[in-house]
Design an enzyme around this catalytic site. Sequence first.
Site, PDB file in Angstrom:
ATOM      1  N   ASN A  13     -32.982  32.041 -34.370  1.00  0.00           N
ATOM      2  CA  ASN A  13     -32.183  31.687 -33.197  1.00  0.00           C
ATOM      3  C   ASN A  13     -31.761  33.008 -32.567  1.00  0.00           C
ATOM      4  OD1 ASN A  13     -30.348  30.852 -31.313  1.00  0.00           O
ATOM      5  ND2 ASN A  13     -28.848  30.047 -32.783  1.00  0.00           N
ATOM      6  N   LYS A  15     -30.229  33.456 -29.843  1.00  0.00           N
ATOM      7  CA  LYS A  15     -28.983  33.368 -29.061  1.00  0.00           C
ATOM      8  C   LYS A  15     -29.191  34.101 -27.728  1.00  0.00           C
ATOM      9  CE  LYS A  15     -26.676  32.894 -33.460  1.00  0.00           C
ATOM     10  NZ  LYS A  15     -25.498  33.033 -34.287  1.00  0.00           N
ATOM     11  N   HIS A  99     -25.414  23.624 -31.950  1.00  0.00           N
ATOM     12  CA  HIS A  99     -25.034  24.858 -32.643  1.00  0.00           C
ATOM     13  C   HIS A  99     -23.521  25.043 -32.519  1.00  0.00           C
ATOM     14  CE1 HIS A  99     -24.636  29.049 -33.693  1.00  0.00           C
ATOM     15  NE2 HIS A  99     -25.803  28.934 -34.299  1.00  0.00           N
ATOM     16  N   GLU A 101     -21.777  27.524 -31.879  1.00  0.00           N
ATOM     17  CA  GLU A 101     -21.355  28.312 -30.701  1.00  0.00           C
ATOM     18  C   GLU A 101     -21.334  27.439 -29.450  1.00  0.00           C
ATOM     19  OE1 GLU A 101     -24.217  31.452 -31.277  1.00  0.00           O
ATOM     20  OE2 GLU A 101     -23.159  32.003 -33.105  1.00  0.00           O
ATOM     21  N   GLU A 171     -25.076  24.919 -41.130  1.00  0.00           N
ATOM     22  CA  GLU A 171     -24.588  26.261 -40.810  1.00  0.00           C
ATOM     23  C   GLU A 171     -23.066  26.302 -40.942  1.00  0.00           C
ATOM     24  OE1 GLU A 171     -27.690  28.520 -38.252  1.00  0.00           O
ATOM     25  OE2 GLU A 171     -26.176  27.650 -36.967  1.00  0.00           O
ATOM     26  N   GLY A 177     -22.871  35.084 -38.517  1.00  0.00           N
ATOM     27  CA  GLY A 177     -22.631  36.405 -37.929  1.00  0.00           C
ATOM     28  C   GLY A 177     -21.540  37.195 -38.630  1.00  0.00           C
ATOM     29  N   SER A 217     -25.858  34.125 -41.860  1.00  0.00           N
ATOM     30  CA  SER A 217     -26.085  35.432 -42.497  1.00  0.00           C
ATOM     31  C   SER A 217     -27.224  35.418 -43.513  1.00  0.00           C
ATOM     32  CB  SER A 217     -24.799  35.961 -43.139  1.00  0.00           C
ATOM     33  OG  SER A 217     -23.790  36.106 -42.153  1.00  0.00           O
TER      34      SER A 217
END
Length: 260
Positions: A13, A15, A99, A101, A171, A177, A217
């Site tokens: 991904n 992003k 996701h 985010e 996730e 991250g 991660s």
Amino acid sequence: MNRKYRKTIIAGNWKMNKTASETVAFANEIKPLLPKTRACEAVLCVPALNITTAQKALKGCRISVGAQTLHYEKSGAFTGEISADMLDDLGVKYVIIGHSERREYYGETDATVNRKVLAALAAGLTPIVCVGESLDQRMLGVEKELLAYQLMTAISGVSAEDMKRIVIAYEPVWAIGTGKTATSEQAQEVCEHIRACIRKKYDARIARGVSILYGGSMNVKNAAELLKMPDIDGGLIGGASLKPADFAQLIEISAQVENE
Ligand code: 13P
């Protein structure tokens, strides 16, 4: 992973990273590093603007190019949005949906995630549906209930036949991250729980065929341990997918784990 019943998928991904020219440079760099034989299903979900560039640049190297989101309506006055049909028309197969985010910054809810999943399926796309708990939710010990709710809402109205086309990505928000990975045991426990929820809604045959990925991660150092777990069928990888050598190595690692 269990390659007898389901696909192993290594999905990147990207992003909001890489320009079109950086995408071409990435493709040129990764091509000679990829395993010569088909290792697993490799996917890169790039910014929508660079999908065509990535497809051309990666041609012939068995990495399919996916998208990071879509809109649930077929067309209309939705400035800046992308429809499932637009992605399908470009030859895109995979699209990430829900996701964390997107949930955090763009107001996606479990209900809109569900509408997006249904829109993707209707257009023949394969949704990679993301679910995951926050640190607070894990501290409170409610992650299993929360994940069951997120998952069941996301796949509400999905037929058994269509469920075979869905990929789930677990996730944990606290691992994205942050450099903090869930331990392979923690990730396995949740992926097993997700599969049990699918089994309860459909049946054992459907549940054992669904690929469940871990994301957060994941990198070349921890991938093998995670991928060895029986209910983890691949990874959804952010940071490490931006580096050609690392992404190629992750594909290689998944092949090694499969062959063990
Ligand atoms: P990182 O691998 O950078 O933690 O990102 C994970 C992720 O959000 C993939 O969708």
